[in-house]
Design an enzyme around this catalytic site. Structure first.
Site, PDB file in Angstrom:
ATOM      1  N   GLU A 189       9.944   1.253  10.512  1.00 16.47           N
ATOM      2  CA  GLU A 189      10.963   2.288  10.220  1.00 16.47           C
ATOM      3  C   GLU A 189      10.256   3.627  10.390  1.00 16.47           C
ATOM      4  OE1 GLU A 189      13.878   1.073   9.615  1.00 16.47           O
ATOM      5  OE2 GLU A 189      13.228  -0.969   9.195  1.00 16.47           O
ATOM      6  N   LYS A 226       0.871  -1.175   0.000  1.00 15.85           N
ATOM      7  CA  LYS A 226       0.000   0.000   0.000  1.00 15.85           C
ATOM      8  C   LYS A 226       0.909   1.225   0.000  1.00 15.85           C
ATOM      9  CE  LYS A 226      -1.912   2.824   2.765  1.00 15.85           C
ATOM     10  NZ  LYS A 226      -1.780   4.057   1.942  1.00 15.85           N
ATOM     11  N   CYS A 283      13.592  11.582   6.885  1.00 12.33           N
ATOM     12  CA  CYS A 283      13.422  11.173   8.288  1.00 12.33           C
ATOM     13  C   CYS A 283      14.687  11.314   9.116  1.00 12.33           C
ATOM     14  CB  CYS A 283      12.938   9.728   8.334  1.00 12.33           C
ATOM     15  SG  CYS A 283      13.924   8.648   7.276  1.00 12.33           S
ATOM     16  N   GLU A 332       9.592  16.443  15.191  1.00 14.82           N
ATOM     17  CA  GLU A 332       9.913  16.305  13.774  1.00 14.82           C
ATOM     18  C   GLU A 332       9.035  17.269  12.966  1.00 14.82           C
ATOM     19  OE1 GLU A 332       8.754  12.549  11.885  1.00 14.82           O
ATOM     20  OE2 GLU A 332      10.639  12.569  10.771  1.00 14.82           O
TER      21      GLU A 332
HETATM   22  P1  NAD Z   1       2.209   8.350   8.021  1.00 17.43           P
HETATM   23  O1  NAD Z   1       2.556   7.510   9.196  1.00 17.43           O
HETATM   24  O2  NAD Z   1       1.135   9.363   8.178  1.00 17.43           O
HETATM   25  O3  NAD Z   1       1.755   7.427   6.794  1.00 17.43           O
HETATM   26  C1  NAD Z   1       2.585   6.388   6.321  1.00 17.43           C
HETATM   27  C2  NAD Z   1       1.720   5.344   5.634  1.00 17.43           C
HETATM   28  O4  NAD Z   1       0.866   4.763   6.618  1.00 17.43           O
HETATM   29  C3  NAD Z   1       0.807   5.887   4.541  1.00 17.43           C
HETATM   30  O5  NAD Z   1       0.773   4.961   3.484  1.00 17.43           O
HETATM   31  C4  NAD Z   1      -0.559   5.954   5.225  1.00 17.43           C
HETATM   32  O6  NAD Z   1      -1.623   5.822   4.336  1.00 17.43           O
HETATM   33  C5  NAD Z   1      -0.465   4.754   6.153  1.00 17.43           C
HETATM   34  N1  NAD Z   1      -1.352   4.790   7.314  1.00 17.43           N
HETATM   35  C6  NAD Z   1      -1.843   5.873   7.973  1.00 17.43           C
HETATM   36  N2  NAD Z   1      -2.674   5.478   8.990  1.00 17.43           N
HETATM   37  C7  NAD Z   1      -2.682   4.123   8.971  1.00 17.43           C
HETATM   38  C8  NAD Z   1      -3.331   3.137   9.764  1.00 17.43           C
HETATM   39  N3  NAD Z   1      -4.137   3.451  10.767  1.00 17.43           N
HETATM   40  N4  NAD Z   1      -3.117   1.825   9.471  1.00 17.43           N
HETATM   41  C9  NAD Z   1      -2.303   1.466   8.451  1.00 17.43           C
HETATM   42  N5  NAD Z   1      -1.661   2.370   7.651  1.00 17.43           N
HETATM   43  C10 NAD Z   1      -1.844   3.678   7.920  1.00 17.43           C
HETATM   44  O7  NAD Z   1       3.569   9.019   7.527  1.00 17.43           O
HETATM   45  P2  NAD Z   1       3.803  10.014   6.309  1.00 17.43           P
HETATM   46  O8  NAD Z   1       3.289  11.365   6.693  1.00 17.43           O
HETATM   47  O9  NAD Z   1       3.343   9.397   5.057  1.00 17.43           O
HETATM   48  O10 NAD Z   1       5.399  10.029   6.252  1.00 17.43           O
HETATM   49  C11 NAD Z   1       6.205  10.804   7.068  1.00 17.43           C
HETATM   50  C12 NAD Z   1       6.765   9.995   8.214  1.00 17.43           C
HETATM   51  O11 NAD Z   1       7.499   8.854   7.725  1.00 17.43           O
HETATM   52  C13 NAD Z   1       7.780  10.800   9.025  1.00 17.43           C
HETATM   53  O12 NAD Z   1       7.595  10.570  10.398  1.00 17.43           O
HETATM   54  C14 NAD Z   1       9.112  10.221   8.564  1.00 17.43           C
HETATM   55  O13 NAD Z   1      10.173  10.426   9.463  1.00 17.43           O
HETATM   56  C15 NAD Z   1       8.777   8.784   8.381  1.00 17.43           C
HETATM   57  N6  NAD Z   1       9.760   8.081   7.539  1.00 17.43           N
HETATM   58  C16 NAD Z   1      10.619   7.199   8.131  1.00 17.43           C
HETATM   59  C17 NAD Z   1      11.588   6.558   7.350  1.00 17.43           C
HETATM   60  C18 NAD Z   1      12.588   5.574   7.945  1.00 17.43           C
HETATM   61  O14 NAD Z   1      13.256   4.892   7.178  1.00 17.43           O
HETATM   62  N7  NAD Z   1      12.741   5.501   9.254  1.00 17.43           N
HETATM   63  C19 NAD Z   1      11.655   6.815   5.980  1.00 17.43           C
HETATM   64  C20 NAD Z   1      10.759   7.724   5.434  1.00 17.43           C
HETATM   65  C21 NAD Z   1       9.806   8.355   6.212  1.00 17.43           C
END
Ligand code: NAD
Length: 493
Positions: free
Chosen positions: A261, A186, A295, A395
């Protein structure tokens, strides 16, 4: 000037994008669609179907059914398919770079030079690991013939964020596929384009139906249904800590192993023996990379008091000269933020930081780009002040850094370790003994020396504490995470 879309790209986004399930493109049964927005101008790029329970179930079932044959395919044949996909991506690198930049808003020169080729390297890395791995390890047990046999799990679920959709896809699914698992992906609802294009190339490369499946949709609906589906044998999530906790809870309830992650609030500790100008350049590059939506990037600059003012003024001058513009313009160094919501979030943080007393060393602007007035642009900003400021603790995920002063090494280390995040930090000093000593004491998955945002295949990357758990990515261990152990034993005599 923004470049024209390649014919393949224009063609790909012409019709509404669908789900890829069991080797077929499928619309949503209930007809639900959403719009994919171009962050460079705020206009609609295309429509994408949004999955209901029916599509999620069909995708997981397809992965489940395709699993035995894929797991039983010899590793060298799986490896050939992965290399074929890498070849195809290389051939279509220009198309993928455009799609990624169009969707995320990242500068096209970066997508071309970094994102796309780095992903290709990753596919080949895991393809090669698959053929160089021992799947049977003899055990020295008295009176027995015994071995550990390594086997894939089954259908694995993957949920990704929007900041590096294509690279994170590669880092996530390629080790799982190479190890013999099937996958249901997804992508973020904000940025599905490159994932769907890779899927199309994988189908053309000859991946069997059901090995790779993609469902589009929101997190709270499609993401949650995927996470809790009873046929999912392993989950991997990249995204924010709050959603990571939800996914961890669901997986815990179902006893499904999961890899998380998550976000970070990386620090750079800068000692007074550095080349100040060169360091300012590298830190400025770190916070403008992908418009600060990285991130692990260096968002807290903990600077020795002797060079604090000089480093900030040099960094401010460099950041001020950043060329901001639409993602597909070859002159652009830094594109827009990914969405209006992200633009509002960054502006809100800076406003709150200011209200809490931060000094604004470099004032953020709201750039207006002619012909792209609807884009989500922000300019880089630098704040300084007290470590309890919200901009120093949380963040932000935009091109903004918060500066603090230190004079004592232990105090700088305490400062870095004062937050619950634990993704990545860096130490900057000509004294490599000191740099290594400090690097070891910073609590995070990654400590870099005289550089920030350091990535290579073979170099494990992952977080601890609020930044993640479950193994990380990009290393041989990542490949082994997608194999489970089974002991096989025969008593002798
Ligand atoms: P997010 O957590 O809002 O969303 C990530 C994914 O999760 C999306 O596909 C979203 O649709 C899905 N999602 C949201 N609610 C959900 C639920 N209840 N159940 C299942 N899936 C759900 O994050 P974002 O805003 O898309 O991305 C930014 C975040 O990602 C930042 O915190 C960033 O640091 C982190 N990030 C971490 C890494 C790493 O390698 N550690 C890499 C990239 C981004």
């Amino acid at each position: 000037m923004a470049e024209k879309l390649n014919a393949n790209v224009a063609d790909f986004i012409k019709a509404p994008l669908q789900h890829y399930i069991g080797g077929k493109w499928m619309p949503s049964g209930d007809g639900a669609v959403d719009q994919v927005i171009n962050p460079s101008d705020g206009k609609v790029i295309c429509q994408v179907g949004m999955a209901s329970a029916h599509e999620v179930d069909a995708a997981v079932n397809a992965a489940h059914e395709a699993f035995p044959a894929w797991a039983g395919t010899p590793a060298n044949q799986r490896s050939v398919l992965l290399h074929r996909l890498a070849d195809s991506i290389e051939k279509h690198a220009g198309d993928l770079a455009q799609l990624e930049s169009l969707d995320v808003g990242k500068a096209i020169v970066n997508s071309e030079a970094f994102d796309i080729p780095f992903g290709v390297e990753g596919i080949r890395y895991f393809a090669d690991l698959a053929v160089h791995t021992h799947y049977d390890i003899p055990l020295a047990v008295k009176h027995m013939e015994a071995r550990t046999h390594r086997v894939p799990y089954g259908a694995c679920g993957f949920i990704f964020p929007w900041n590096f959709p294509y690279d994170l896809l590669v880092w996530g699914i390629m080790p799982a596929l190479a190890a013999g698992n099937t996958v249901v992906i997804k992508p973020s609802e904000v940025t599905p384009l490159s994932t769907l294009f890779v899927c199309k190339l994988a189908a053309e490369a000859g991946f069997p139906a059901g090995v790779i499946n993609v469902i589009n949709g929101t997190g709270s609906k499609a993401g949650a249904m995927l996470t809790s589906h009873p046929l999912i044998k392993r989950m991997s999530f990249t995204g924010s800590p709050p959603v990571g906790k939800l996914i961890g809870e669901t997986c815990g309830r179902n006893l499904v192993p999961c890899k998380l992650e998550l976000g970070g609030k990386g620090a750079a500790v800068i000692f007074d023996d550095v080349d100040v100008h060169a360091t300012a350049q590298q830190l400025a590059a770190a916070i403008t990379l992908n418009t600060g939506q990285v991130c692990c990037t260096a968002t807290r600059w903990i600077i020795h008091e002797k060079i604090h003012d000089q480093l900030l003024s040099e960094a401010a001058a460099i950041l001020k000269a950043t060329r901001i513009g639409p993602a597909l313009d070859r002159n652009t160094q830094m594109g827009p933020l990914v969405s209006k919501a992200q633009q509002e979030r960054v502006n809100r943080y800076i406003e709150n930081g200011r209200k809490q007393g931060a000094a604004v060393v470099l004032e953020p602007q709201s750039p207006r780009i002619a012909g792209h007035e609807g884009g989500y642009y922000v300019s880089p900003s630098l704040l300084a002040g007290s470590s309890d400021n919200v901009c120093c603790r949380e963040e932000i995920f935009g091109p903004s850094a918060f500066a603090l002063k230190f004079s004592d090494e232990d105090a700088a280390i305490r400062q870095v370790n004062s937050l619950s995040y634990g993704l990545a930090n860096s130490v900057w000093s000509r004294d490599l003994k000191r740099a290594n000593r400090v690097a070891e004491r910073l609590i995070a998955g990654n400590s870099w020396i005289n550089a920030h945002n350091v990535f290579a295949y073979g170099l494990p990357y992952g977080g601890t504490n609020l930044s993640g758990m479950g193994g990380g990515v990009n290393s041989p261990e990542t490949f082994h995470d997608y194999l489970r152990s089974q002991t096989i034993a025969r008593p002798l005599g």
